[in-house]
Write an enzyme that holds these catalytic residues in place. Structure first.
Site, PDB file in Angstrom:
ATOM      1  N   CYS A 147     -73.720  46.686  78.089  1.00 21.46           N
ATOM      2  CA  CYS A 147     -74.479  47.795  78.674  1.00 21.46           C
ATOM      3  C   CYS A 147     -73.658  48.453  79.779  1.00 21.46           C
ATOM      4  CB  CYS A 147     -75.806  47.289  79.236  1.00 21.46           C
ATOM      5  SG  CYS A 147     -76.808  48.605  79.973  1.00 21.46           S
ATOM      6  N   PRO A 148     -73.172  49.664  79.564  1.00 17.23           N
ATOM      7  CA  PRO A 148     -72.411  50.331  80.628  1.00 17.23           C
ATOM      8  C   PRO A 148     -73.261  50.657  81.845  1.00 17.23           C
ATOM      9  CG  PRO A 148     -72.845  51.835  78.801  1.00 17.23           C
ATOM     10  CD  PRO A 148     -73.264  50.484  78.339  1.00 17.23           C
TER      11      PRO A 148
END
Length: 294
Positions: A147-148
């Site tokens: 998850c950026p």
């Protein structure tokens, strides 16, 4: 004899913690207690996207109806930051690299027979549900996704914090949206503009343009995050990870990780978080995968 023993001791490499010579794309702070992922800059964007609307809400909207609304908004914002910090700074369940040689594909192995797979990058046998993340360059136990927005992988040790963060953002954006709409309606009702209600609404926007901006922004965030929250609730109830669901691993076979709704929820939110392995000595010969075998 004493000299020989002394030279043998000097020849042994020191057992340094893994974080001191980490081959992955992580950043360590506070003697390895804080672990950041590969997308630190994107994590900063997330903090700005949370903090900016909150400051606007406190300055221009929160006190318009009653000061208690500003307090509630501040509490919800603080909860979002706490869960974001926990999700972003917690080791997601990374398996430290090893030096296990590549197995002979023509010879069966007791570990591979139990669902373990060899990772040629980390040189270890990763357990079932683990996956190598190409962004952080690590094998992660019970890998869900990278998850950026939180700047790191989401896995066994930080998945619950990620879900809490998603829920809290959904709740906070919904609260700010409802409060901003209420302020617009209140200002429209109390407007002294003549003519149609559109004139009074335009006057309300002119007197408090921040409320309209928050309505548009939080409506988009709420709908987006609500869909994400619903998706993860469904995954938890089914006992799946995002990686397994996207790959349709259990489309035609039984899911051994599905133990019913209640046990699945207990496993996600109430189970004990395993101890991180990043402080293990980097020259230890024990296989991380072998240590996970029952």
């Amino acid at each position: 004899m004493a000299l020989a023993l002394s030279s043998d001791k000097l020849a042994d490499p020191p057992k340094l913690p893994h974080w001191k010579q980490w081959p992955g794309n992580n950043i360590f702070l506070c003697h390895g207690r804080i672990m950041l992922g590969s997308d630190v800059s994107f994590l900063g964007v997330t903090v700005v996207l949370l903090t900016g609307p909150f400051v606007i809400f406190i300055l221009f909207v929160g006190f318009e109806i009653h000061y208690s609304l500003a307090i509630v908004g501040a509490v919800l914002f603080a909860i979002c930051l706490v869960f974001l910090t926990q999700a972003a700074l917690t080791d997601p369940g990374i398996l430290p690299r090893s030096n296990i040689p590549r197995p002979d594909p023509h010879q069966p192995h007791q570990i591979t027979a139990r669902g373990f797979r060899y990772c040629s990058t980390c040189k270890l046998y990763r357990p079932p549900r683990a996956k190598h993340c190409k962004y952080c360059d690590n094998c992660v136990r019970q890998f869900d996704h990278h998850c950026p927005w939180v700047g790191t992988c989401v896995g066994l040790r930080n998945y619950r914090f990620f879900v809490y963060f998603v829920f809290s953002v959904c709740l906070t954006s919904g609260f700010v949206f409802a409060t901003s709409v209420a302020v617009l309606v209140l200002n429209t009702t109390n407007s002294d503009a003549d003519g149609h209600w559109i004139n009074r609404f335009a006057d309300a926007i002119t007197s408090n343009p921040a409320s309209l901006a928050l309505v548009i922004f939080t409506a988009f965030v709420f709908l987006s995050v609500l869909g994400l929250a619903s998706y993860h609730v469904n995954l938890i109830l089914q006992g799946q990870t995002t990686n397994e669901n996207m790959r349709q691993v259990f489309r035609r076979v039984h899911n051994p990780n599905d133990h019913g709704y209640k046990k699945n929820c207990d496993s996600t939110f109430c189970s004990r978080i395993p101890i991180s392995q990043i402080h293990k000595g980097i020259y230890d010969e024990e296989s991380p995968a072998g240590a996970l075998l029952p």
